[in-house]
Design a protein around this motif. Sequence first.
Motif: not given
Lengths: 201, 564
Positions: B38, B155-161, B238
Amino acid sequence: MSNLILKDHIVADDWTLVQLPKVEQEVRMQAGKVVMFKLTGENTTSVEQIVNTVIPSTGKVIVPLSVYLARKSELTSRLANKELGIWLATHEVLEHLTAIEADLNVLPLIGVHVERFADGRIFSIGNLLRTRYGYKNTLRAFGDVLRDQLFFLKRSGFDSYLIRADRSAEEALQSLKDFTQPYQGAVDNTQPVWRRVNRSA
Amino acid sequence: MYKYDEIDQQIVNERVAQYRDQVRRYLAKELSEDEFRPLRLQNGLYIQRHAPMLRIAVPYGMLSSKQLRKLGDISKRYDRGYGHFSTRQNLQLNWPKLEDTPDILAELATVEMHAIQTSGNCIRNITTDQFAGIAPDEVIDPRAMAEVMRQWSTFHPEFALLPRKFKIAVSGTKHDRAIVQAHDIGMEFYLDDNDKVAIKVWVGGGLGRTPILGSVIREHLEWQHALTYCEAIIRVYNLHGRRDNMYKARIKILVKALGIDEFRNQVEAEWLHLKDSPNTITEAELARVAKHFEAMPYETLPAYDLSFDAAIASNPAFAAWAKRSLHAHKTLGYRAVTLSLKPHGKAPGDATSEQMLVVADLADAYSFGELRVSHEQNLILADVKLSDIYAVWEKARANGLATPNIGLLTDIICCPGGDFCSLANAKSIPIAEAIQMQFDNLDYLHDIGDIELNISGCMNACGHHHVGHIGILGVDKDGSEWYQVTIGGKQGNDASIGAVIGPSFAAEEMPGVIQRLIDVYIQERTPEERFIDTVRRLGIAPFKAHVYADKNLSREVKNEAAHV
Ligand code: HEM
Ligand code: SF4
């Protein structure tokens, strides 16, 4: 050596994590929050598991959400003594907790368990706990937590990370500083960069 | 185009450092294959058949000559002297060494480029119309908003994965050229009744295994709310998108399962909390970014140029090229010029290092030092004076960049397929080459006229075969390579998904199959009809009948069985 990070330090873990007993028999799949859809293949916990969960009688404990929901009455004194935290898995429904606990801040700690690194639901859960439900106490990520999630976890509202046992928490600490000026507003700093600094200069 | 300030530069530099350390940890075996995956994917690094493949972001398709020179230089020093422009307006290197990738990224950072979020389950490069800012039919130049969204999504933290990759396209024209309906989120900018910029938002489109056109989730969204509205959509996705089956993990599956109305209700409920939060875009921020996209310092020119008209009249080869390769421009006396990366018999979208340098020079000399990558995998000089076009053509032609086939049958959109991609069922590039050779006659190509042919080597649909007027899909049957043909697909406002004409074909049959489809069209068309129009009017039946006319039934039955 402890593998627990709190804020930006490695600290000893004085909480005991309470797990559900493992089950042998086949488990039912959960139809999650969106009842019309969402068969994410995660397991629900059985009544037996909940009943058979052993909660140590002293000390600070983090109990599974499902156990707390079902056995809240036997835990009131622990709660009053600030020695009760709860944890949930990323597929569990946050609203089950907020429905019975108007103010989450009675809990000194909430843990979120992420089973696989690639499961990014943990970020939305952290965000919701902080921004929607006003949770202010320790928010701990544990499970498959490696240094490369840390920056995102921090920005999503987590302030404590139990690094997977085979990895160094010392090294993981470095990652909290990966980016100096992130672009977007998030939980840790709600202001996007263009409100934080004057970029037109 | 957008120029980095210290903040943009710092983020890219910090990313290089972070990635360098990730590669170091991987090579030192501190990261397992699974853990590194990833991480490298977020950075555009795939492990493919021959070598890693590195995908470099070209945000909304805009490049400066300086950047293109750097890409030429990198592809020469770290790769085999060429790169591949993709249908997502990015550049792929097919042969870099893993150990070199941190250095490549460091070099890219010096020209304000990166590979951030070019793959992996995160928000990908935001794409738009290659004629943004210059198209006469444009209502709003979407590039400033695309840049604001690029920064927000980085690098949007909420949508990283996320459960799966997430693609956003924006467009600001009456005639959509960004295929907004085939994206996870599509945003169409327009002026509302009060002359304010508003957005029509589509959600849940996508090609791949389950081709679906998007549904409108909101007819009218004020531009200030673009980011918070996307946050609401992506948060619902998400949390509730499927993560148990990667083939059912795109947002389109969630939207379809819930129904657009229920999905909209959930998004709107979420948005109530996010609306007007600090990520709401301010006038000042939009203005800051928009400054970078102001009109070029155009000269005041007449609508016609004598030297250009004379060259058209006297030089048929130039005229044939000009007819296909020039595009209308907002400003009098200017044209946009497409440089074809589709010479017959070569892999569509490939450019050599030398060609990149030539195009960079052309951009400097004739087009304000900028160029664009189109999702049709060609390069575009957006601002060329009529009087300079002949010179551009001569130099382009000398460098294999002036095949006069833009928008014609041999302007094939094609994924890397079995030659490079480990997911492929079948090769795609040799099919493209064979078709190009079959139709290697320019007069005939011009007579056939506007048509789009798309090829994907498997159902992941990197070549967008569903929306090709003719689509070709590689399928695997009993371990050998076959090709399924669709017709009637189309991108644009009246987008449609192509219909399968019947059992699939062997590779060597393909040029003949395309020939027969074209024959039916030539015979049946009315004077003003394009191929797609004839297919829409007649349906697939006459095409099917002719293509399969002399195939015996047993073969068909056998193939059909193999499909199941
Ligand atoms: C060689 C390495 C490549 C690999 C392994 C790869 C893999 C994939 C996969 C697995 C998908 C499907 C994802 C899904 O539907 O969830 C996909 C979609 C896509 N790929 Fe690629 N790809 C490669 C190269 C390319 C290239 C070179 C292009 C451009 C020419 C491209 C453009 C696309 C596009 C546009 C889609 C989107 C289809 C959609 O909207 O669903 N890919 N790719
Ligand atoms: S369509 Fe299939 S074969 Fe072609 S590049 Fe995409 S994944 Fe590979």
